[in-house]
Write an enzyme that holds these catalytic residues in place. Sequence first.
Site, PDB file in Angstrom:
ATOM      1  N   ILE A  95       0.837  -1.204   0.000  1.00  0.00           N
ATOM      2  CA  ILE A  95       0.000   0.000   0.000  1.00  0.00           C
ATOM      3  C   ILE A  95       0.870   1.251   0.000  1.00  0.00           C
ATOM      4  O   ILE A  95       1.984   1.258   0.531  1.00  0.00           O
ATOM      5  CB  ILE A  95      -0.955  -0.007   1.215  1.00  0.00           C
ATOM      6  CG1 ILE A  95      -2.035   1.076   1.081  1.00  0.00           C
ATOM      7  CG2 ILE A  95      -0.193   0.105   2.530  1.00  0.00           C
ATOM      8  CD1 ILE A  95      -3.189   0.931   2.063  1.00  0.00           C
ATOM      9  N   CYS A  96       0.342   2.290  -0.618  1.00  0.00           N
ATOM     10  CA  CYS A  96       0.960   3.618  -0.574  1.00  0.00           C
ATOM     11  C   CYS A  96      -0.166   4.639  -0.449  1.00  0.00           C
ATOM     12  O   CYS A  96      -1.230   4.317   0.081  1.00  0.00           O
ATOM     13  CB  CYS A  96       1.840   3.865  -1.799  1.00  0.00           C
ATOM     14  SG  CYS A  96       0.928   4.000  -3.357  1.00  0.00           S
ATOM     15  N   HIS A  97       0.040   5.824  -0.948  1.00  0.00           N
ATOM     16  CA  HIS A  97      -0.990   6.865  -0.835  1.00  0.00           C
ATOM     17  C   HIS A  97      -2.138   6.639  -1.813  1.00  0.00           C
ATOM     18  O   HIS A  97      -3.301   6.634  -1.413  1.00  0.00           O
ATOM     19  CB  HIS A  97      -0.367   8.243  -1.058  1.00  0.00           C
ATOM     20  CG  HIS A  97      -1.328   9.373  -0.901  1.00  0.00           C
ATOM     21  ND1 HIS A  97      -1.795   9.788   0.325  1.00  0.00           N
ATOM     22  CD2 HIS A  97      -1.925  10.161  -1.824  1.00  0.00           C
ATOM     23  CE1 HIS A  97      -2.647  10.790   0.142  1.00  0.00           C
ATOM     24  NE2 HIS A  97      -2.738  11.036  -1.156  1.00  0.00           N
ATOM     25  N   ILE A 124      -4.034   4.167   0.470  1.00  0.00           N
ATOM     26  CA  ILE A 124      -4.637   4.514   1.761  1.00  0.00           C
ATOM     27  C   ILE A 124      -5.851   5.419   1.553  1.00  0.00           C
ATOM     28  O   ILE A 124      -6.771   5.428   2.380  1.00  0.00           O
ATOM     29  CB  ILE A 124      -3.609   5.153   2.725  1.00  0.00           C
ATOM     30  CG1 ILE A 124      -4.098   5.121   4.183  1.00  0.00           C
ATOM     31  CG2 ILE A 124      -3.251   6.555   2.300  1.00  0.00           C
ATOM     32  CD1 ILE A 124      -4.043   3.788   4.843  1.00  0.00           C
TER      33      ILE A 124
END
Length: 136
Positions: A95-97, A124
């Site tokens: 996961i990242c932004h 996220i």
Amino acid sequence: MGTQVVTAVKAALNWLIDPPRELWKRAVNLSRGIQDINVAQAQALIQQGAFVLDVREPDEFEAGHVPASTLIPLGQLADRVAELDSQRTHKIVVICHGGKRSATACGQLAELGFGCTYNIAGGILAWRKAKLPVVR
């Protein structure tokens, strides 16, 4: 009243632009061999014991992250990949932004022999939008 109109126009444009943009990102990821999953699929994998790797920067992570996730910023991944050796044969949810850095991380991990990586499409932002738990 002007601010309300601007806000409404921005919301309408996002509603129109986001779906095609997400489809495009998924098509590009698919062509690169990266498996995108939605947040519901990610949550199911996590509940089944998948490892959660967050590739954002420390300040982003501190602002809120998926419970039990491990932070290794994308820029450090190549140097810190040994920390993930115990996960080499396990499922890794990344996961990242918004989904771009995590897709890049999935590609890097695949090149390093990690066979079961999953990119959380929307990152996220999608996780929070779905009102899933976040640790601060």
